[in-house]
Design a protein around this motif. Structure first.
Motif, mmCIF file in Angstrom:
data_model
loop_
_atom_site.group_PDB
_atom_site.id
_atom_site.type_symbol
_atom_site.label_atom_id
_atom_site.label_comp_id
_atom_site.label_asym_id
_atom_site.label_seq_id
_atom_site.Cartn_x
_atom_site.Cartn_y
_atom_site.Cartn_z
ATOM 1 N N GLY A 1 0.793 -1.222 0.000
ATOM 2 C CA GLY A 1 0.000 0.000 0.000
ATOM 3 C C GLY A 1 0.824 1.269 0.000
ATOM 4 O O GLY A 1 0.559 2.199 -0.755
ATOM 5 N N ASN A 2 1.848 1.338 0.840
ATOM 6 C CA ASN A 2 2.659 2.547 0.913
ATOM 7 C C ASN A 2 3.383 2.818 -0.393
ATOM 8 O O ASN A 2 3.546 3.961 -0.803
ATOM 9 N N MET A 3 3.837 1.761 -1.046
ATOM 10 C CA MET A 3 4.581 1.922 -2.294
ATOM 11 C C MET A 3 3.666 2.468 -3.388
ATOM 12 O O MET A 3 4.065 3.364 -4.138
ATOM 13 N N VAL A 4 2.465 1.961 -3.490
ATOM 14 C CA VAL A 4 1.522 2.441 -4.489
ATOM 15 C C VAL A 4 1.141 3.887 -4.185
ATOM 16 O O VAL A 4 1.086 4.731 -5.092
ATOM 17 N N ASP A 5 0.904 4.214 -2.926
ATOM 18 C CA ASP A 5 0.586 5.594 -2.542
ATOM 19 C C ASP A 5 1.733 6.532 -2.905
ATOM 20 O O ASP A 5 1.508 7.639 -3.388
ATOM 21 N N LEU A 6 2.959 6.097 -2.671
ATOM 22 C CA LEU A 6 4.122 6.907 -3.002
ATOM 23 C C LEU A 6 4.208 7.133 -4.507
ATOM 24 O O LEU A 6 4.456 8.254 -4.955
ATOM 25 N N ALA A 7 3.979 6.086 -5.293
ATOM 26 C CA ALA A 7 4.025 6.222 -6.749
ATOM 27 C C ALA A 7 2.953 7.195 -7.237
ATOM 28 O O ALA A 7 3.223 8.051 -8.087
ATOM 29 N N ILE A 8 1.762 7.092 -6.695
ATOM 30 C CA ILE A 8 0.683 8.009 -7.072
ATOM 31 C C ILE A 8 1.051 9.438 -6.684
ATOM 32 O O ILE A 8 0.848 10.378 -7.446
ATOM 33 N N GLY A 9 1.632 9.605 -5.494
ATOM 34 C CA GLY A 9 2.054 10.936 -5.057
ATOM 35 C C GLY A 9 3.100 11.538 -5.970
ATOM 36 O O GLY A 9 3.056 12.733 -6.286
ATOM 37 N N ILE A 10 4.037 10.729 -6.430
ATOM 38 C CA ILE A 10 5.085 11.231 -7.328
ATOM 39 C C ILE A 10 4.487 11.642 -8.663
ATOM 40 O O ILE A 10 4.821 12.697 -9.214
ATOM 41 N N ILE A 11 3.578 10.841 -9.194
ATOM 42 C CA ILE A 11 2.946 11.158 -10.478
ATOM 43 C C ILE A 11 2.111 12.431 -10.366
ATOM 44 O O ILE A 11 2.207 13.329 -11.209
ATOM 45 N N ILE A 12 1.328 12.531 -9.314
ATOM 46 C CA ILE A 12 0.517 13.739 -9.126
ATOM 47 C C ILE A 12 1.431 14.941 -8.873
ATOM 48 O O ILE A 12 1.172 16.038 -9.368
ATOM 49 N N GLY A 13 2.513 14.740 -8.129
ATOM 50 C CA GLY A 13 3.457 15.823 -7.885
ATOM 51 C C GLY A 13 4.090 16.337 -9.170
ATOM 52 O O GLY A 13 4.266 17.539 -9.347
#
Length: 137
Positions: free
Chosen positions: A12-24
């Motif tokens: 879960g944390n890894m997917v959230d981090l990836a989404i955060g990077i893309i949105i960032g």
């Protein structure tokens, strides 16, 4: 080993981090556009069209007409690019501050207006009995 990697990658944390990077990254483009296309032209208009990026102080050699020529001629302090980056940073920080402030205000409003909690069934039943007894007197 492949199973372990899959568990790691889909954690879960890894997917959230990836989404955060893309949105960032997308948000970075949006903020850069606001700064370069909306705010900097206004600042340029206010300052009379001064372009800070080519401002410099030449420490060695003969004075040169451009920053590139001055750098080739010798020691040069290119303070204009630094000033431009500082102005951009301040503008971006201000925009992000306003966005975060707006989000925090919306969150506080959501917390301040919670839906009334449903009355527990036993309390409602006791109130009904109380009301019935009060009408009999």
């Amino acid at each position: 080993m492949l199973k372990e990697f899959r568990e790691f990658a889909l954690r879960g944390n890894m997917v959230d981090l990836a989404i955060g990077i893309i949105i960032g990254a997308a948000f970075s483009g949006l903020v850069q556009s606001i700064v370069n296309d909306i705010i900097m032209p206004i600042i340029g208009r206010i300052t009379g069209g001064i372009d800070f990026t080519n401002k410099y102080i030449q420490l060695a050699g003969d004075p040169q007409p451009t920053l590139d020529a001055a750098r080739k001629a010798g020691a040069t302090i290119a303070y204009g690019n630094f000033l431009t980056l500082v102005i951009n940073f301040i503008i971006i920080a201000w925009i992000l501050f306003m966005i975060v402030k707006g989000m925090n205000t919306m969150k506080r409003q959501q917390k301040a207006d919670p839906a009334p909690a449903a009355t527990p069934e036993d309390v409602a039943l006791l109130r009904e009995i109380r009301d019935l007894l009060a009408t009999r007197k």
